[in-house]
Write a protein that holds these residues in place. Structure first.
Motif, PDB file in Angstrom:
ATOM      1  N   THR A 192     -39.772  -5.243  11.782  1.00  0.00           N
ATOM      2  CA  THR A 192     -38.923  -6.281  11.172  1.00  0.00           C
ATOM      3  C   THR A 192     -38.557  -7.422  12.124  1.00  0.00           C
ATOM      4  O   THR A 192     -37.784  -8.302  11.763  1.00  0.00           O
ATOM      5  N   TYR A 231     -43.814   1.698  -1.524  1.00  0.00           N
ATOM      6  CA  TYR A 231     -43.860   2.180  -0.136  1.00  0.00           C
ATOM      7  C   TYR A 231     -45.309   2.320   0.333  1.00  0.00           C
ATOM      8  O   TYR A 231     -45.687   1.848   1.418  1.00  0.00           O
ATOM      9  N   HIS A 241     -31.513   8.207  13.568  1.00  0.00           N
ATOM     10  CA  HIS A 241     -30.995   7.204  14.501  1.00  0.00           C
ATOM     11  C   HIS A 241     -30.960   7.737  15.932  1.00  0.00           C
ATOM     12  O   HIS A 241     -31.122   6.970  16.894  1.00  0.00           O
ATOM     13  N   GLU A 266     -39.676  -4.192   5.755  1.00  0.00           N
ATOM     14  CA  GLU A 266     -38.293  -3.719   5.726  1.00  0.00           C
ATOM     15  C   GLU A 266     -38.196  -2.384   4.984  1.00  0.00           C
ATOM     16  O   GLU A 266     -37.407  -1.511   5.364  1.00  0.00           O
ATOM     17  N   THR A 267     -38.992  -2.230   3.935  1.00  0.00           N
ATOM     18  CA  THR A 267     -38.998  -0.969   3.182  1.00  0.00           C
ATOM     19  C   THR A 267     -39.338   0.205   4.095  1.00  0.00           C
ATOM     20  O   THR A 267     -38.715   1.273   4.016  1.00  0.00           O
ATOM     21  N   ASP A 278     -35.207   8.998   7.363  1.00  0.00           N
ATOM     22  CA  ASP A 278     -36.543   9.517   7.680  1.00  0.00           C
ATOM     23  C   ASP A 278     -36.811  10.852   6.984  1.00  0.00           C
ATOM     24  O   ASP A 278     -36.959  11.898   7.617  1.00  0.00           O
ATOM     25  N   MET A 317     -32.374   3.786   7.505  1.00  0.00           N
ATOM     26  CA  MET A 317     -31.327   3.782   6.487  1.00  0.00           C
ATOM     27  C   MET A 317     -31.387   5.025   5.603  1.00  0.00           C
ATOM     28  O   MET A 317     -30.358   5.524   5.145  1.00  0.00           O
ATOM     29  N   GLU A 318     -32.597   5.538   5.356  1.00  0.00           N
ATOM     30  CA  GLU A 318     -32.758   6.707   4.482  1.00  0.00           C
ATOM     31  C   GLU A 318     -32.985   7.990   5.276  1.00  0.00           C
ATOM     32  O   GLU A 318     -33.389   9.018   4.736  1.00  0.00           O
ATOM     33  N   SER A 356     -39.119   0.297   7.453  1.00  0.00           N
ATOM     34  CA  SER A 356     -38.051   0.462   8.440  1.00  0.00           C
ATOM     35  C   SER A 356     -36.854   1.182   7.820  1.00  0.00           C
ATOM     36  O   SER A 356     -36.281   2.101   8.415  1.00  0.00           O
ATOM     37  N   ASP A 357     -36.487   0.782   6.608  1.00  0.00           N
ATOM     38  CA  ASP A 357     -35.354   1.424   5.930  1.00  0.00           C
ATOM     39  C   ASP A 357     -35.612   2.898   5.665  1.00  0.00           C
ATOM     40  O   ASP A 357     -34.701   3.729   5.768  1.00  0.00           O
ATOM     41  N   SER A 358     -36.851   3.235   5.330  1.00  0.00           N
ATOM     42  CA  SER A 358     -37.162   4.648   5.071  1.00  0.00           C
ATOM     43  C   SER A 358     -36.934   5.497   6.322  1.00  0.00           C
ATOM     44  O   SER A 358     -36.558   6.670   6.225  1.00  0.00           O
TER      45      SER A 358
END
Length: 799
Positions: free
Chosen positions: A714, A582, A697, A726-727, A737, A734-735, A729-731
């Motif tokens: 992305t 990261y 979100h 992408e890592t 924040d 998807m995760e 963005s996912d943090s």
């Protein structure tokens, strides 16, 4: 040799030719640096010897500070400053045609640390000597340090940090004081005179060889010692092992700071380092103690051992082992001495950063130490049962050994008489959340000791121009008593003093702009706001929030031709741990943003993004005096203290930050009008973490600015890095924040607007800057160390 300029010049010229073996005219800067360094070390040797003799004769208590890191920086100029001869030496060298600053550049930064932990240890050594306390450091002599950072196409590349390439002029190797350190093997017990005796057999032994470095105090003859241990093969190596393999395994122990622990081999190496440091240090301390004492029963009355975070926590069972196995003490007697000798500083709030080691690795590596840890745990759990009968959950949570792991923070608390945090907020979080059960059980052990920095390096040495301006305004007593800097408050609105401070800052910015151009061929606007974030790269420190805001400013400029923010130069410096993907992606993102912002005609005259690679102490000494805005934007409740915030403040930068770590105390001192605070508070963060309710979100979908910058990670916006982010963005999405960047984004953007407005009002900004300098004296490490000395170590200055 330093009594007069002429005497110095003659001695220097003679020493240079003797040591270099070449004529003065043919000598290099490295030759000249080595000669001057040797002169300084020899000059202080007499006081070094006298200091050691004084403490032996006085019988006063001594402090030993055990740390896995000592981030010293360069020592030449700081030594000359502390000796009070810098001006004379600089003038003498000038007459010989030598620039002292060029000799300074010939010195490598000692590769003995990485971040705040090691820099704090270095500041403490400076303060202990300057306060005339007998306090010594014990660490490891890493051959290569962490790594030298290079940036290739925006990606971090790690190279060996060869700081010892030209030797270390400050050290004295003492092979006659080497200590044997055993690993592996097994433990046998025999009955002797009706008593069980434990013997460690079939061990693989290595030799710990001490390298001593003098630690000079400011304006005092007191010289303490930093003892660094290097790993070398022992005389008798394991017969079952190939010698070359044994030699490689041995030398690896002191090869690198923080070896990658993603594998079991890496974990074992880290554990070896920790025991290597502890075993050699304790044996050395006890050997010295025995020279003047017939027994060890009053050991804690004469010796204080401080463990800087949990890396040296094995000191607790190791000291028990020495007292029981080698000195024949009974358990209770030994335990009383150990717990009254050892004190512990906690440096983290992050539960994932609390050290714990698998029993499967720990037990075979340290068979006797594991037996002692088991016994400590068993006795502690019995105490808990008496206090909380039937409360198995609490006992399980507090146990030192549980679920297949040895928990080093738990061991550190149980085996010491003092546990301290490093900022008021940090300590309160430890007491009320992270170590709540322990605080309830041992309330008297917990205290706060807010971190400090040595103003001698970070003001006198790093910023002599500001030092001169301060001394002209309020005299020089503040150098000995830094809290007298508060007298500057009456000059906060003084136009002539403001002008002097402004001109000084501009000079430092001009010097840093030249460094940036020379390194990166990038011209930056010297009159722009120098907005700086330099610290270890970690998700909770939120360098990513800073970068997302820069992207937002750029987007606004592209969309609205009338929008022109106040010119900014955003400066970053940070190393990412080799295995921390990261953090490496954030470094790449900074460079990708720079590649767009720095060269787009729309933005290049207004925004600049700079990443100064291989961040280290000597580079920080150039950056900090030139800084206008100090970025201290960690997620509230995550930063234990910070010390960079104090260094920036002392040099007149204004803090932009969250109410986290020592930012809280900075705000209390300077007042809310003299810094910029934004974002969630610690209690709000902890409420979200405990009960939920935050959904990143929602912020992504409801704030156009956020959606735009997150999508750009992305969407192909960065053509050189289509799949790199992408890592990141996912943090954020998807995760969910984890560190609340999107939640704080709007408040951060608003605070940045406030910064720009305040900076445009020069009189107001300079007033803020002077207020920060005036209140920075509280954060001198002299104050911090004095508190440790009085409240924890019970030591006093030598007369």
């Amino acid at each position: 040799m330093f009594h007069s300029k002429d005497e110095f010049k003659a001695s220097f010229s003679q020493r240079l030719e003797q040591t270099a073996g070449v004529s003065f005219a043919n000598s290099t800067k490295q030759h000249q640096y080595q000669a001057l360094g040797m002169m300084v070390r020899e000059f202080v040797s007499t006081n070094w010897i006298v200091s050691n003799e004084e403490i032996r004769q006085s019988g006063q208590k001594e402090v030993y500070y055990l740390s896995i890191e000592f981030l010293l920086g360069r020592l030449l100029v700081s030594s000359l400053v502390n000796l009070g001869v810098k001006d004379m030496v600089e003038s003498g060298l000038q007459e010989l045609g030598i620039d002292l600053s060029e000799l300074e550049e010939a010195e490598a930064d000692a590769g003995l640390g990485n971040g705040g932990l090691g820099r704090l240890a270095a500041c403490f050594l400076d303060s202990m000597a300057s306060l005339k306390l007998s306090g010594h450091g014990h660490g490891i002599r890493y051959k290569h340090g962490l790594f030298e950072q290079k940036i290739i196409d925006g990606y971090q590349v790690e190279l060996p940090e060869q700081w010892l390439r030209n030797g270390n002029v400050w050290e004295v190797r003492k092979p006659d004081l080497a200590i044997e350190v055993p690993f592996w093997g097994d433990v046998q017990w025999i009955e002797k005179n009706g008593k069980l005796t434990f013997v460690h057999e079939h061990a693989e032994t290595v030799l710990a060889v001490p390298f001593d470095m003098p630690v000079l105090g400011y304006d005092t003859t007191r010289v303490n010692t930093l003892r660094l241990w290097g790993a070398e093969p022992a005389k008798h190596y394991p017969p079952h092992k190939d010698f070359m393999q044994y030699k490689r395994d041995t030398e690896q122990i002191s090869e690198f700071l923080y070896p990658n622990d993603m594998s079991n081999d890496g974990k074992i190496l880290r554990l070896k380092q920790q025991y290597f440091l502890v075993r050699s240090s304790l044996k050395s301390i006890i050997n010295d103690y025995k020279e003047n004492h017939s027994d060890l029963y009053d050991f804690h009355e004469h010796v204080a051992i401080h463990i800087n975070d949990t890396h040296p926590a094995i000191a607790i069972p190791e000291l028990m082992r020495i007292f029981i196995d080698e000195e024949g003490m009974k358990w209770d007697q030994a335990w009383t001495i150990v717990t009254n000798t050892i004190s512990y500083t906690n440096h983290t709030i992050l539960s994932e950063a609390m050290e714990k080691w698998s029993i499967d690795l720990f037990k075979p590596l340290f068979p006797r130490i594991y037996m002692i840890v088991e016994e400590i745990n068993e006795r502690f759990c019995k105490e808990l049962w008496r206090e909380y009968p039937g409360d198995w959950d609490r006992i399980e949570q507090m146990a030192i050994i549980a679920h297949g792991f040895v928990k080093m923070a738990h061991l550190s608390i149980v085996g010491s008489h003092s546990v301290n945090g490093v900022a008021k907020l940090h300590t309160e979080i430890l007491k009320k959340r992270e170590m709540k059960n322990f605080h309830e059980f041992y309330p008297e052990r917990f205290s706060n000791k807010t971190n400090g920095i040595t103003h001698r390096r970070w003001l006198l040495q790093a910023n002599p121009e500001l030092t001169s301006s301060i001394s002209k305004a309020i005299g020089t007593n503040w150098i000995a008593e830094p809290q007298q800097l508060a007298e500057l408050e009456k000059f906060a609105n003084d136009s002539s003093f403001q002008l002097e401070i402004d001109e000084m800052k501009q000079k430092k910015k001009r010097e840093l702009a030249k460094i940036i151009f020379d390194r990166d061929f990038l011209a930056v606007d010297e009159h722009s706001i120098f907005d700086v974030q330099i610290k270890r790269l970690h998700a909770y420190k939120r360098q990513l929030l800073n970068v997302l805001h820069i992207m937002h400013l750029y987007n606004r400029m592209k969309e609205d031709s009338s929008f022109r923010p106040h010119p900014r130069t955003f400066i970053f410096g940070a190393k990412a741990a080799p295995g921390y993907e990261y953090a490496k992606k954030v470094i790449k993102l900074i460079h990708s943003v720079a590649n767009i912002v720095n060269y787009d005609p729309i933005s290049k005259d207004t925004l600049r993004v700079v990443f100064l690679d291989n961040y280290r102490v000597s580079l920080a000494e150039k950056i900090i005096p030139a800084t206008n805005v100090s970025e201290q934007i960690s997620t509230a409740s995550k930063e234990a203290s910070g010390t960079g915030n104090m260094k920036f403040m002392m040099n007149g930068a204004v803090t932009l930050g969250t109410l986290d770590g020592a930012n809280v105390e900075i705000g209390d001192l300077v007042g809310p009008e003299n810094l910029f605070i934004f974002g969630l508070k610690a209690e709000e963060i902890m409420h979200f973490e405990k009960y939920g309710g935050y959904h990143s979100h929602d912020y992504y979908h409801n704030d156009r600015r956020i959606k735009q910058v997150v999508d750009q990670l992305t969407s192909g916006f960065f053509r050189d890095s289509y799949y790199d982010f992408e890592t990141l963005s996912d943090s954020l999405l998807m995760e969910n924040d984890q560190y609340f960047l999107l939640k704080d984004f709007s408040a951060y953007a608003d605070a940045q607007d406030q910064v720009a407005a305040a900076y445009a009002d020069r009189k107001r900004w300079l007033n803020m800057s002077i207020h920060n300098i005036a209140h920075s004296g509280f954060f001198s490490s002299d104050r911090t160390v004095s508190e440790y000395a009085k409240d924890i170590w019970n030591v006093h200055p030598l007369s």
